[in-house]
Design an enzyme around this catalytic site. Structure first.
Site, PDB file in Angstrom:
ATOM      1  NE  ARG A  15      44.789 -10.399 -15.495  1.00  0.00           N
ATOM      2  CZ  ARG A  15      45.476  -9.755 -14.566  1.00  0.00           C
ATOM      3  NH1 ARG A  15      46.146 -10.440 -13.647  1.00  0.00           N
ATOM      4  NH2 ARG A  15      45.500  -8.432 -14.535  1.00  0.00           N
ATOM      5  CE  LYS A  75      44.688  -4.678 -12.276  1.00  0.00           C
ATOM      6  NZ  LYS A  75      45.896  -4.807 -11.403  1.00  0.00           N
ATOM      7  CE1 TYR A  94      46.164 -10.369  -7.161  1.00  0.00           C
ATOM      8  CE2 TYR A  94      45.120 -10.671  -9.308  1.00  0.00           C
ATOM      9  CZ  TYR A  94      45.967 -11.125  -8.307  1.00  0.00           C
ATOM     10  OH  TYR A  94      46.615 -12.329  -8.456  1.00  0.00           O
ATOM     11  CG  HIS A  96      47.121  -3.704  -6.532  1.00  0.00           C
ATOM     12  ND1 HIS A  96      48.165  -4.316  -5.884  1.00  0.00           N
ATOM     13  CD2 HIS A  96      46.726  -4.559  -7.515  1.00  0.00           C
ATOM     14  CE1 HIS A  96      48.412  -5.484  -6.461  1.00  0.00           C
ATOM     15  NE2 HIS A  96      47.556  -5.659  -7.437  1.00  0.00           N
ATOM     16  CD  GLU A 118      45.727  -6.298  -3.349  1.00  0.00           C
ATOM     17  OE1 GLU A 118      45.402  -5.126  -3.109  1.00  0.00           O
ATOM     18  OE2 GLU A 118      45.061  -7.069  -4.071  1.00  0.00           O
ATOM     19  CG  ASP A 270      49.498  -3.872 -10.241  1.00  0.00           C
ATOM     20  OD1 ASP A 270      48.760  -3.127 -10.905  1.00  0.00           O
ATOM     21  OD2 ASP A 270      49.590  -5.091 -10.454  1.00  0.00           O
TER      22      ASP A 270
END
Length: 363
Positions: A15, A75, A94, A96, A118, A270
């Protein structure tokens, strides 16, 4: 504002955080874009498209990180990128962090303003930047699970949809949120027997009404989980607590009761995963076997369909990116409380309570 877009380096990641169309809008709003050469290639976008949209395309990630005050990624930064992060930079991606304590420490050490996709909230309390990737992961989980059930791959040889005169496969989905609901949709479409478990009766009622009793809905409790998982050909773990570590809802003892060659796909990896026997895998080595059961736990599943995932993600992030370019990051965070709730690190501290609690940090 200079927005930097480095190429994603997580294993198997395809991505990109910025499409040429979104790049064009950023430029029109007065921003600048520094784009690493080839960052959009695996999602189907050429460097020439970004140049035509007004971006400056550069050869190295180091330059993107060094010369940008705002880093836009898909990411979380990998260990190899820690040294590239600049003191006081803004990072929108993101994160996480509940599953990444070393990254959390590094963001705090460098006073990074870390805004996590998120935990950004909509006006209705939903998580609009988590939603599209949860949908992709949910749909992919059934596709992947069906493939891994094939005999040649060590699976049980069960065809999820069965054929006339034989039983279809049994898919058990734990969690009826976005990812779980989309997993159910795909499993039903393939003709499988489907059971879904959740703590929220409203979600179960909605699925029961949507599928007119075609899907078995059960309250998620240890007894129901144990009995259904033992009979599952394919188990989908889709439990999510935003920003926090996923709870373990399937114990090792329960996994041992599954039939040999059954498959587990844990979408919650994740956030640490919701199955006791699960550990992160990668696109290069996506599965392992434990207790005779095939485990699949790739954290960046949506990268399998990089084009679709990129379009879904950037359509969701675009309003927030545009707002920060127009008004500046600080003003945007104040004027849009939902965006403000995306802040996970600031001023050397973890600022999101669930993350701080998961990591044992002080918020």
């Amino acid at each position: 504002m200079t927005i930097g877009v480095p190429k994603e380096i997580k294993i198997g990641e395809t991505r990109v955080s910025l499409t040429p169309n979104l790049c064009r809008r950023v430029i029109a709003l007065g921003g600048d874009v520094l784009f690493e050469k080839g960052a959009g290639r695996s999602a189907g976008f050429t460097d020439d498209e970004y140049k035509a949209a007004g971006a400056t395309v550069v050869a190295s990630a180091a330059r993107v990180w060094k010369e940008s005050d705002f880093i836009l990624k898909v990411k979380e930064p990998q260990a190899g990128e820690f040294a590239l992060m600049q003191e006081g930079q803004t990072l929108f991606t993101y994160l996480h962090l509940a599953a990444c304590p070393e990254l959390a420490k590094e963001l705090c050490r460098k006073n990074i303003l870390g805004i996590a996709y998120e935990t950004v909230e909509g006006a209705d309390g939903s998580f609009p930047l988590l939603k599209p990737m949860s949908q992709v992961a949910g749909r992919l989980s059934i596709q992947i699970g069906a493939y891994r059930l094939q005999s040649q791959l060590g699976g049980s040889g069960v065809l999820l949809g069965g054929i006339p005169g034989s039983m279809p496969g049994h898919v058990v989905v734990i969690g009826a949120g976005n990812s779980g609901a989309h997993a159910v949709q795909m499993a039903v479409g393939m003709g499988a027997r489907v059971t879904v478990l959740d703590l929220d009766t409203r979600k179960l009622e909605a699925l029961d009404q949507e599928y007119r009793g075609r899907v078995v809905t059960l309250m998620s409790n240890p007894a129901n989980i144990a009995s259904e998982v033992a009979d599952a050909d394919l188990l989908i773990g889709a439990v999510l607590i935003p920003a926090a570590r996923a709870p373990i809802v399937v114990s090792r003892k329960v996994v041992r009761q599954m039939r040999p060659g059954s498959v587990i796909v844990d979408i919650a990896i994740d956030q640490g995963g919701c199955v006791e026997t699960i550990r992160p895998t990668s696109h290069e080595e996506p599965t392992y076997e434990e207790h005779g059961v095939i485990h699949y736990a790739v954290p960046n599943m949506p990268a399998l369909v990089g084009r679709t995932s990129t379009m879904g993600l950037t359509q969701a992030t675009e309003p927030f990116i545009a707002l920060m370019v127009q008004k500046g990051v600080e003003r945007a965070l104040v004027e849009h409380p939902g965006l403000g709730r995306g802040v996970n690190t600031r001023g050397g501290r973890i600022t999101y309570d669930a993350v701080a609690l998961a990591l044992g940090f002080e918020a």
